[in-house]
Motif scaffolding. Structure first.
Motif, PDB file in Angstrom:
ATOM      1  N   GLU A 238       3.722  -3.864  -9.499  1.00 59.06           N
ATOM      2  CA  GLU A 238       3.689  -3.535  -7.660  1.00 59.06           C
ATOM      3  C   GLU A 238       2.357  -2.714  -8.016  1.00 59.06           C
ATOM      4  OE1 GLU A 238       5.239  -5.408  -5.063  1.00 59.06           O
ATOM      5  OE2 GLU A 238       5.730  -6.080  -6.641  1.00 59.06           O
ATOM      6  N   ARG A 239       2.171  -2.341  -8.284  1.00 57.58           N
ATOM      7  CA  ARG A 239       0.703  -0.747  -8.850  1.00 57.58           C
ATOM      8  C   ARG A 239      -0.884  -2.126  -8.134  1.00 57.58           C
ATOM      9  NH1 ARG A 239       1.839   3.983  -7.816  1.00 57.58           N
ATOM     10  NH2 ARG A 239      -0.743   4.738  -8.503  1.00 57.58           N
ATOM     11  N   GLU A 240      -1.451  -3.087  -8.030  1.00 54.81           N
ATOM     12  CA  GLU A 240      -2.085  -3.976  -7.846  1.00 54.81           C
ATOM     13  C   GLU A 240      -1.476  -5.207  -6.890  1.00 54.81           C
ATOM     14  OE1 GLU A 240      -3.868  -4.895 -11.713  1.00 54.81           O
ATOM     15  OE2 GLU A 240      -4.431  -2.273 -11.484  1.00 54.81           O
TER      16      GLU A 240
ATOM     17  N   GLY B 146      -9.768  -4.015  10.146  1.00 55.59           N
ATOM     18  CA  GLY B 146      -9.588  -5.461  10.771  1.00 55.59           C
ATOM     19  C   GLY B 146      -9.906  -7.024  10.447  1.00 55.59           C
ATOM     20  N   LEU B 147     -10.328  -7.022   9.452  1.00 60.07           N
ATOM     21  CA  LEU B 147     -10.557  -7.802   8.396  1.00 60.07           C
ATOM     22  C   LEU B 147      -9.143  -8.844   7.842  1.00 60.07           C
ATOM     23  CD1 LEU B 147     -12.407 -10.605   6.937  1.00 60.07           C
ATOM     24  CD2 LEU B 147     -11.928  -9.244   5.107  1.00 60.07           C
ATOM     25  N   ARG B 148      -8.130  -9.466   8.284  1.00 54.07           N
ATOM     26  CA  ARG B 148      -6.818 -10.044   7.467  1.00 54.07           C
ATOM     27  C   ARG B 148      -6.749 -11.103   6.514  1.00 54.07           C
ATOM     28  NH1 ARG B 148      -2.934 -10.073  11.542  1.00 54.07           N
ATOM     29  NH2 ARG B 148      -1.907 -12.807  10.388  1.00 54.07           N
ATOM     30  N   VAL B 149      -6.540 -10.573   5.740  1.00 51.83           N
ATOM     31  CA  VAL B 149      -6.142 -10.684   4.144  1.00 51.83           C
ATOM     32  C   VAL B 149      -5.156 -11.008   3.514  1.00 51.83           C
ATOM     33  CG1 VAL B 149      -8.357  -9.498   3.785  1.00 51.83           C
ATOM     34  CG2 VAL B 149      -5.732  -8.101   3.317  1.00 51.83           C
ATOM     35  N   HIS B 150      -4.692 -12.421   2.679  1.00 54.55           N
ATOM     36  CA  HIS B 150      -3.819 -12.596   2.087  1.00 54.55           C
ATOM     37  C   HIS B 150      -3.332 -11.899   0.916  1.00 54.55           C
ATOM     38  CE1 HIS B 150      -0.572 -16.556   2.045  1.00 54.55           C
ATOM     39  NE2 HIS B 150      -0.970 -15.654   1.277  1.00 54.55           N
ATOM     40  N   ILE B 151      -2.230 -11.752   0.894  1.00 51.56           N
ATOM     41  CA  ILE B 151      -2.012 -10.666  -0.255  1.00 51.56           C
ATOM     42  C   ILE B 151      -1.390 -11.313  -1.986  1.00 51.56           C
ATOM     43  CG2 ILE B 151      -0.457  -8.311  -1.178  1.00 51.56           C
ATOM     44  CD1 ILE B 151      -3.052  -8.022   0.383  1.00 51.56           C
ATOM     45  N   HIS B 152      -1.859 -10.885  -2.477  1.00 49.06           N
ATOM     46  CA  HIS B 152      -0.936 -11.744  -3.822  1.00 49.06           C
ATOM     47  C   HIS B 152      -0.566 -10.630  -5.024  1.00 49.06           C
ATOM     48  CE1 HIS B 152      -1.782 -15.770  -2.607  1.00 49.06           C
ATOM     49  NE2 HIS B 152      -3.635 -15.473  -2.044  1.00 49.06           N
ATOM     50  N   SER B 153       0.551 -10.683  -5.872  1.00 50.18           N
ATOM     51  CA  SER B 153       0.481  -9.747  -6.600  1.00 50.18           C
ATOM     52  C   SER B 153       0.963 -10.172  -7.667  1.00 50.18           C
ATOM     53  CB  SER B 153       1.525  -8.423  -6.006  1.00 50.18           C
ATOM     54  OG  SER B 153       2.318  -8.576  -5.110  1.00 50.18           O
ATOM     55  N   MET B 154       1.681  -9.572  -8.937  1.00 46.85           N
ATOM     56  CA  MET B 154       2.641  -9.769  -9.946  1.00 46.85           C
ATOM     57  C   MET B 154       4.366  -9.619  -9.599  1.00 46.85           C
ATOM     58  SD  MET B 154       1.177 -12.383 -12.018  1.00 46.85           S
ATOM     59  CE  MET B 154       1.692 -11.676 -13.451  1.00 46.85           C
TER      60      MET B 154
ATOM     61  N   MET C  73       2.073 -15.602  -9.861  1.00 45.03           N
ATOM     62  CA  MET C  73       1.811 -14.757  -8.702  1.00 45.03           C
ATOM     63  C   MET C  73       1.941 -15.203  -7.492  1.00 45.03           C
ATOM     64  SD  MET C  73      -2.382 -13.449  -8.137  1.00 45.03           S
ATOM     65  CE  MET C  73      -2.872 -12.284  -9.496  1.00 45.03           C
ATOM     66  N   LYS C  74       2.713 -14.004  -6.970  1.00 45.49           N
ATOM     67  CA  LYS C  74       3.518 -13.874  -5.586  1.00 45.49           C
ATOM     68  C   LYS C  74       2.432 -13.781  -4.735  1.00 45.49           C
ATOM     69  CE  LYS C  74       7.705 -12.217  -3.579  1.00 45.49           C
ATOM     70  NZ  LYS C  74       8.802 -10.986  -4.236  1.00 45.49           N
ATOM     71  N   SER C  75       2.807 -14.821  -3.704  1.00 48.22           N
ATOM     72  CA  SER C  75       1.856 -14.441  -2.758  1.00 48.22           C
ATOM     73  C   SER C  75       3.239 -13.779  -1.105  1.00 48.22           C
ATOM     74  CB  SER C  75       1.782 -16.171  -1.590  1.00 48.22           C
ATOM     75  OG  SER C  75       1.133 -16.265  -2.558  1.00 48.22           O
ATOM     76  N   HIS C  76       2.290 -13.415  -0.744  1.00 46.60           N
ATOM     77  CA  HIS C  76       2.861 -11.957   1.008  1.00 46.60           C
ATOM     78  C   HIS C  76       2.349 -12.799   1.982  1.00 46.60           C
ATOM     79  CE1 HIS C  76       5.039  -9.746  -2.349  1.00 46.60           C
ATOM     80  NE2 HIS C  76       3.623  -9.611  -2.998  1.00 46.60           N
ATOM     81  N   ALA C  77       2.951 -11.759   2.970  1.00 43.07           N
ATOM     82  CA  ALA C  77       2.012 -11.920   4.488  1.00 43.07           C
ATOM     83  C   ALA C  77       0.808 -12.085   4.401  1.00 43.07           C
ATOM     84  CB  ALA C  77       3.429 -11.006   4.635  1.00 43.07           C
ATOM     85  N   ILE C  78       0.400 -12.147   5.393  1.00 45.36           N
ATOM     86  CA  ILE C  78      -1.389 -11.768   5.681  1.00 45.36           C
ATOM     87  C   ILE C  78      -1.220 -10.008   6.544  1.00 45.36           C
ATOM     88  CG2 ILE C  78      -3.040 -11.833   7.242  1.00 45.36           C
ATOM     89  CD1 ILE C  78      -1.903 -15.343   6.473  1.00 45.36           C
ATOM     90  N   GLU C  79      -1.982  -9.754   5.924  1.00 43.97           N
ATOM     91  CA  GLU C  79      -1.604  -8.379   6.468  1.00 43.97           C
ATOM     92  C   GLU C  79      -3.191  -8.209   6.914  1.00 43.97           C
ATOM     93  OE1 GLU C  79       0.454  -6.041   6.082  1.00 43.97           O
ATOM     94  OE2 GLU C  79       1.821  -7.077   5.185  1.00 43.97           O
ATOM     95  N   THR C  80      -4.043  -7.023   8.196  1.00 44.64           N
ATOM     96  CA  THR C  80      -4.858  -6.003   8.179  1.00 44.64           C
ATOM     97  C   THR C  80      -5.410  -4.957   7.375  1.00 44.64           C
ATOM     98  OG1 THR C  80      -4.842  -7.577  10.345  1.00 44.64           O
ATOM     99  CG2 THR C  80      -5.638  -5.922  10.118  1.00 44.64           C
ATOM    100  N   ILE C  81      -7.090  -5.042   7.522  1.00 44.48           N
ATOM    101  CA  ILE C  81      -7.485  -4.064   6.590  1.00 44.48           C
ATOM    102  C   ILE C  81      -7.264  -3.015   7.458  1.00 44.48           C
ATOM    103  CG2 ILE C  81      -9.226  -2.744   5.506  1.00 44.48           C
ATOM    104  CD1 ILE C  81     -10.174  -5.988   4.321  1.00 44.48           C
ATOM    105  N   GLU C  82      -6.380  -1.436   7.484  1.00 46.94           N
ATOM    106  CA  GLU C  82      -6.768  -0.704   8.418  1.00 46.94           C
ATOM    107  C   GLU C  82      -8.270  -0.452   7.557  1.00 46.94           C
ATOM    108  OE1 GLU C  82      -3.300   0.912   8.052  1.00 46.94           O
ATOM    109  OE2 GLU C  82      -2.365  -0.879   8.183  1.00 46.94           O
ATOM    110  N   ALA C  83      -8.520   1.349   8.161  1.00 49.57           N
ATOM    111  CA  ALA C  83      -9.586   2.130   7.972  1.00 49.57           C
ATOM    112  C   ALA C  83     -10.457   2.296   6.679  1.00 49.57           C
ATOM    113  CB  ALA C  83      -9.775   3.337   8.586  1.00 49.57           C
ATOM    114  N   ASP C  84      -9.134   2.682   5.920  1.00 46.56           N
ATOM    115  CA  ASP C  84      -9.427   2.043   4.744  1.00 46.56           C
ATOM    116  C   ASP C  84      -8.804   2.053   3.592  1.00 46.56           C
ATOM    117  OD1 ASP C  84      -7.445   4.722   5.112  1.00 46.56           O
ATOM    118  OD2 ASP C  84      -8.664   6.162   3.556  1.00 46.56           O
ATOM    119  N   ARG C  85      -7.739   1.361   3.836  1.00 46.37           N
ATOM    120  CA  ARG C  85      -6.732   0.415   2.677  1.00 46.37           C
ATOM    121  C   ARG C  85      -6.370  -0.246   3.662  1.00 46.37           C
ATOM    122  NH1 ARG C  85      -5.105   4.882   5.978  1.00 46.37           N
ATOM    123  NH2 ARG C  85      -3.134   4.121   7.459  1.00 46.37           N
TER     124      ARG C  85
END
Length: 64
Positions: A43-45, A31-39, A1-13
């Motif tokens: 790229e769709r998930e 406003g919750l900060r999340v660390h994103i992982h993907s294969m 699994m590949k890690s990506h930057a930390i992102e912030t949850i916007e209103a509904d996405r």
């Protein structure tokens, strides 16, 4: 699994690498900060983890 930057949850996405990802669990977490992982070949998930508590949250799918 590949890690990506930390992102912030916007209103509904979550927006990551120019794509918008949505899931029911995102509601109410603005406003919750999340660390994103993907294969790299799926790229769709993405998988999101709480960036502060380092806890797994859930998956989100790219919106159309």
């Amino acid at each position: 699994m590949k890690s990506h930057a930390i992102e912030t949850i916007e209103a509904d996405r979550i927006t990551c690498r120019g794509r918008r990802y949505t899931a029911p669990w995102i509601a109410g977490r603005h406003g919750l900060r999340v660390h994103i992982h993907s294969m790299p070949h799926h790229e769709r998930e993405i998988v999101a983890c709480d960036a502060t508590a380092h806890a797994h949250l859930s998956q989100a799918s790219a919106s159309a």
